[in-house]
Design a protein around this motif. Sequence first.
Motif, short mmCIF file in Angstrom:
data_model
loop_
_atom_site.label_atom_id
_atom_site.label_comp_id
_atom_site.label_asym_id
_atom_site.label_seq_id
_atom_site.Cartn_x
_atom_site.Cartn_y
_atom_site.Cartn_z
N UNK A 41 -35.59 59.79 -47.97
CA UNK A 41 -36.62 60.26 -48.89
C UNK A 41 -36.10 60.61 -50.26
N UNK A 42 -35.63 59.64 -51.02
CA UNK A 42 -35.10 59.90 -52.36
C UNK A 42 -36.16 60.47 -53.30
N UNK A 43 -37.41 60.05 -53.13
CA UNK A 43 -38.48 60.56 -53.97
C UNK A 43 -38.73 59.73 -55.20
N UNK A 44 -37.97 58.65 -55.39
CA UNK A 44 -38.21 57.80 -56.55
C UNK A 44 -39.50 56.99 -56.40
N UNK A 45 -39.85 56.65 -55.18
CA UNK A 45 -41.12 55.99 -54.89
C UNK A 45 -41.78 56.77 -53.76
N UNK A 46 -43.03 57.11 -53.95
CA UNK A 46 -43.77 57.84 -52.93
C UNK A 46 -45.18 57.28 -52.86
N UNK A 47 -45.79 57.29 -51.70
CA UNK A 47 -47.15 56.78 -51.60
C UNK A 47 -48.13 57.69 -52.36
N UNK A 48 -49.13 57.06 -52.97
CA UNK A 48 -50.10 57.86 -53.72
C UNK A 48 -51.51 57.75 -53.12
N UNK A 49 -51.74 56.76 -52.28
CA UNK A 49 -53.06 56.62 -51.66
C UNK A 49 -53.06 57.32 -50.30
N UNK A 50 -54.23 57.63 -49.82
CA UNK A 50 -54.35 58.27 -48.51
C UNK A 50 -53.84 57.32 -47.42
N UNK A 51 -54.17 56.04 -47.54
CA UNK A 51 -53.70 55.06 -46.55
C UNK A 51 -52.17 54.96 -46.58
N UNK A 52 -51.59 54.96 -47.77
CA UNK A 52 -50.14 54.89 -47.89
C UNK A 52 -49.46 56.12 -47.30
N UNK A 53 -50.04 57.27 -47.51
CA UNK A 53 -49.49 58.50 -46.93
C UNK A 53 -49.60 58.49 -45.41
N UNK A 54 -50.70 57.95 -44.90
CA UNK A 54 -50.87 57.84 -43.45
C UNK A 54 -49.84 56.88 -42.85
N UNK A 55 -49.63 55.74 -43.51
CA UNK A 55 -48.66 54.75 -43.02
C UNK A 55 -47.25 55.33 -43.06
N UNK A 56 -46.90 56.03 -44.13
CA UNK A 56 -45.55 56.61 -44.20
C UNK A 56 -45.37 57.74 -43.19
N UNK A 57 -46.44 58.46 -42.87
CA UNK A 57 -46.34 59.48 -41.83
C UNK A 57 -46.01 58.85 -40.48
N UNK A 58 -46.68 57.75 -40.18
CA UNK A 58 -46.38 57.03 -38.93
C UNK A 58 -44.94 56.52 -38.97
N UNK A 59 -44.52 56.00 -40.11
CA UNK A 59 -43.16 55.47 -40.25
C UNK A 59 -42.10 56.56 -40.12
N UNK A 60 -42.36 57.73 -40.65
CA UNK A 60 -41.43 58.86 -40.49
C UNK A 60 -41.29 59.22 -39.02
N UNK A 61 -42.42 59.26 -38.32
CA UNK A 61 -42.40 59.58 -36.89
C UNK A 61 -41.63 58.52 -36.11
N UNK A 62 -41.90 57.25 -36.39
CA UNK A 62 -41.17 56.17 -35.72
C UNK A 62 -39.67 56.23 -36.02
N UNK A 63 -39.32 56.55 -37.26
CA UNK A 63 -37.91 56.66 -37.62
C UNK A 63 -37.21 57.75 -36.84
N UNK A 64 -37.87 58.89 -36.70
CA UNK A 64 -37.27 59.98 -35.91
C UNK A 64 -37.13 59.62 -34.45
N UNK A 65 -38.15 58.99 -33.90
CA UNK A 65 -38.08 58.58 -32.49
C UNK A 65 -37.03 57.50 -32.27
N UNK A 66 -36.94 56.55 -33.20
CA UNK A 66 -35.95 55.47 -33.08
C UNK A 66 -34.53 56.03 -33.18
N UNK A 67 -34.34 57.02 -34.03
CA UNK A 67 -33.03 57.65 -34.18
C UNK A 67 -32.67 58.47 -32.94
N UNK A 68 -33.65 59.01 -32.26
CA UNK A 68 -33.40 59.86 -31.10
C UNK A 68 -33.05 59.07 -29.84
N UNK A 69 -33.29 57.78 -29.81
CA UNK A 69 -33.00 56.98 -28.61
C UNK A 69 -31.53 57.08 -28.18
N UNK A 70 -30.55 56.90 -29.08
CA UNK A 70 -29.16 56.99 -28.64
C UNK A 70 -28.75 58.38 -28.15
#
Length: 96
Positions: A41-70
């Motif tokens: 999350x560098x913050x140089x690009x961030x979603x500005x639409x509600x749909x974009x924020x929803x998609x990135x929220x799902x992506x953050x969750x998937x990233x955490x779950x994918x990292x937790x597998x090992x």
Amino acid sequence: YTLLLITLAFTAILFMVEPVSNVQTLPDAMWLAIVTISTVGYGDVAPITVQGKFVTTILITLGGLYTAIPIGIVGNAFSKVWEDRERLMMIQHIRN
């Protein structure tokens, strides 16, 4: 392989839901997806639409779950070795 598919899918979705003024090219959308899924999350690009924020929220969750597998795999291996600890210590004691 799975991480690549997740990244490419969310790159396309982010490119479609974000306005051109925010995400101008596919590489920009991929940068946003990679930074989001890795939870940097560098913050140089961030979603500005509600749909974009929803998609990135799902992506953050998937990233955490994918990292937790090992963590589960390593934890399971550690538990097996810990259970055999006494037997391994006895073998070492007999050899010495």
